[in-house]
Design a protein around this motif. Structure first.
Motif, short mmCIF file in Angstrom:
data_model
loop_
_atom_site.label_atom_id
_atom_site.label_comp_id
_atom_site.label_asym_id
_atom_site.label_seq_id
_atom_site.Cartn_x
_atom_site.Cartn_y
_atom_site.Cartn_z
N PRO A 269 0.81 -1.23 0.00
CA PRO A 269 0.00 0.00 0.00
C PRO A 269 0.84 1.27 0.00
O PRO A 269 0.50 2.25 -0.66
CB PRO A 269 -0.82 -0.12 1.29
N ASN A 270 1.94 1.29 0.74
CA ASN A 270 2.82 2.45 0.78
C ASN A 270 3.99 2.36 -0.21
O ASN A 270 4.67 3.35 -0.47
CB ASN A 270 3.38 2.65 2.20
N GLY A 271 4.23 1.16 -0.71
CA GLY A 271 5.29 0.97 -1.69
C GLY A 271 6.69 1.06 -1.13
O GLY A 271 7.64 1.30 -1.88
N ARG A 272 6.86 0.84 0.16
CA ARG A 272 8.19 0.92 0.76
C ARG A 272 8.21 0.21 2.11
O ARG A 272 7.21 0.17 2.83
CB ARG A 272 8.62 2.38 0.94
N ILE A 273 9.39 -0.33 2.43
CA ILE A 273 9.61 -0.94 3.73
C ILE A 273 10.96 -0.42 4.26
O ILE A 273 11.72 0.21 3.51
CB ILE A 273 9.63 -2.48 3.67
N ALA A 274 11.23 -0.68 5.54
CA ALA A 274 12.53 -0.36 6.12
C ALA A 274 13.13 -1.64 6.68
O ALA A 274 12.42 -2.46 7.28
CB ALA A 274 12.41 0.70 7.21
N VAL A 275 14.43 -1.81 6.47
CA VAL A 275 15.11 -3.03 6.89
C VAL A 275 16.38 -2.68 7.66
O VAL A 275 17.09 -1.73 7.30
CB VAL A 275 15.47 -3.92 5.68
N ALA A 276 16.65 -3.43 8.72
CA ALA A 276 17.92 -3.36 9.45
C ALA A 276 18.49 -4.77 9.53
O ALA A 276 17.73 -5.75 9.66
CB ALA A 276 17.73 -2.77 10.84
N TYR A 277 19.81 -4.88 9.46
CA TYR A 277 20.47 -6.19 9.42
C TYR A 277 21.57 -6.23 10.47
O TYR A 277 22.47 -5.38 10.48
CB TYR A 277 21.07 -6.40 8.02
N TYR A 278 21.49 -7.19 11.40
CA TYR A 278 22.53 -7.33 12.41
C TYR A 278 22.86 -8.79 12.65
O TYR A 278 22.08 -9.69 12.34
CB TYR A 278 22.11 -6.65 13.72
N GLU A 279 24.06 -9.03 13.18
CA GLU A 279 24.51 -10.37 13.51
C GLU A 279 24.63 -10.50 15.03
O GLU A 279 24.85 -9.51 15.72
CB GLU A 279 25.86 -10.65 12.85
N TRP A 280 24.47 -11.71 15.54
CA TRP A 280 24.44 -11.89 16.98
C TRP A 280 25.07 -13.23 17.37
O TRP A 280 25.12 -14.16 16.57
CB TRP A 280 23.01 -11.84 17.51
N SER A 281 25.53 -13.28 18.61
CA SER A 281 25.99 -14.55 19.18
C SER A 281 25.75 -14.54 20.69
O SER A 281 24.65 -14.83 21.12
CB SER A 281 27.47 -14.80 18.85
N ASP A 282 26.76 -14.15 21.49
CA ASP A 282 26.61 -14.11 22.95
C ASP A 282 25.56 -13.08 23.36
O ASP A 282 25.16 -12.24 22.55
CB ASP A 282 27.95 -13.75 23.61
N SER A 283 25.17 -13.12 24.62
CA SER A 283 24.15 -12.19 25.09
C SER A 283 24.58 -10.74 24.96
O SER A 283 23.75 -9.85 24.85
CB SER A 283 23.80 -12.51 26.55
N TRP A 284 25.89 -10.49 24.96
CA TRP A 284 26.40 -9.12 24.88
C TRP A 284 26.93 -8.78 23.48
O TRP A 284 27.43 -7.69 23.25
CB TRP A 284 27.54 -8.91 25.89
N MET A 285 26.85 -9.73 22.54
CA MET A 285 27.47 -9.53 21.23
C MET A 285 26.41 -9.44 20.14
O MET A 285 25.84 -10.44 19.73
CB MET A 285 28.44 -10.68 20.95
#
Length: 301
Positions: A72-88
């Motif tokens: 309907p709006n013709g656009r989205i927003a995306v963020a990409y992150y990597e993770w492992s330990d609880s603090w990483m």
């Protein structure tokens, strides 16, 4: 009377300025999608590369590009992150507006050129808590907020995954899962988890239309990512009740109205979970303690 007229005139004069003060990038979007990718020690560099290639290929797929631009709006927003330990947690690409073929291609190129890294333990709960903050500072007004977690093991570090899930659901963030059935030997000798799809379904995912898409191995990851993204962009995840998912997707007005109605009905996202995982959602923590105790006579720090 003159005072009232004067005050009314001031209000009228202020309206254009107030409109201009609204942030120009505070745009309505169809979806805010956070992609959280597992880089724990059970994933070797070749597997990490397969994961990255899967997402790059998906965002270069013409069908997915069309789906992103066809809402309907013709656009989205995306963020990409990597993770492992609880603090990483490592943010590779912050919130990016995808509103044209050019911006989608640039996102895929940036992702392809980002370095690949590997860490240690598996904290799905840490990845979820990180995403809550990530959504909290997004500059976009999204019809839907979706967190996508992919990984090859159950939570074994940080808070309980179900507690973290509750935090996210209270913020109306739906969680989808992409478990990878890792058929390769773990570098530490940790046993594979054949029922990881059920763990993700019952312990990780939640929210209206949440779902799990299983990658049967790392070579199957690109297919799974493509299918998952299409479901998320089109808002066609599984659900047990009726609502927006039952409408024709080409009818943008009806779909948007139904989503707004459904959103008001589904304010309590915490009720959209699937309890009943027989081994228990703390199974990763227990397996980890038992493994390290049996093999090394101690538990990891």
């Amino acid at each position: 009377m003159r005072v009232l007229v004067y005050l009314f005139s001031l209000v009228l004069l202020a309206l254009p300025a107030m409109a201009q003060d609204k942030p120009q990038d505070k745009k309505d979007i169809d979806l805010a999608l956070a992609l959280g990718i597992d880089i724990s020690g059970s994933i070797d560099p070749d597997e990490a590369k397969l994961q990255r290639q899967g997402y790059v290929m998906a965002f270069r797929d013409p069908v997915i590009v069309k789906a992103i631009l066809g809402g309907p709006n013709g656009r989205i927003a995306v963020a990409y992150y990597e993770w492992s330990d609880s603090w990483m947690q490592k943010l590779l690409i912050d919130w990016t507006l995808l509103d044209s073929e050019a911006t989608i291609a640039a996102f895929a190129d940036k992702l392809a050129n980002s370095p690949i890294s590997i860490a240690r333990r598996t904290s799905i709960s840490g990845a979820i808590r990180y995403a809550v903050g990530l959504f909290g500072r997004s500059a976009y007004d999204a019809d839907r907020k979706v967190l996508d977690i992919s990984g090859d093991g159950s939570n074994n570090d940080g808070m309980l995954v179900t507690d973290a899930r509750t935090e996210a659901l209270k913020q109306r963030i739906a969680i989808n899962g992409l478990p990878i059935i890792n058929d390769r030997p773990n570098p530490f000798g940790f046993p594979a988890e054949a029922d990881l799809d059920q763990y993700y379904l019952h312990c990780v995912t939640g929210g209206p239309r949440s779902f799990v898409e299983v990658a049967r191995n790392f070579d199957d990851f690109p297919r799974a990512v493509r299918k998952k993204l299409l479901q998320e962009v089109a808002d066609r995840g599984s659900r047990s009740d009726t609502g927006a998912a039952g409408l024709a997707l080409h009818d943008g007005t009806r779909l948007a109205q139904a989503r707004r109605t459904q959103a008001s009905e589904d304010d309590d996202y915490t009720r959209f979970v699937r309890p009943g995982y027989e081994p228990g959602c703390d199974v990763g923590e227990r397996r980890s303690r038992e493994f390290w105790q049996r093999r090394f006579g101690t538990t990891p720090d």
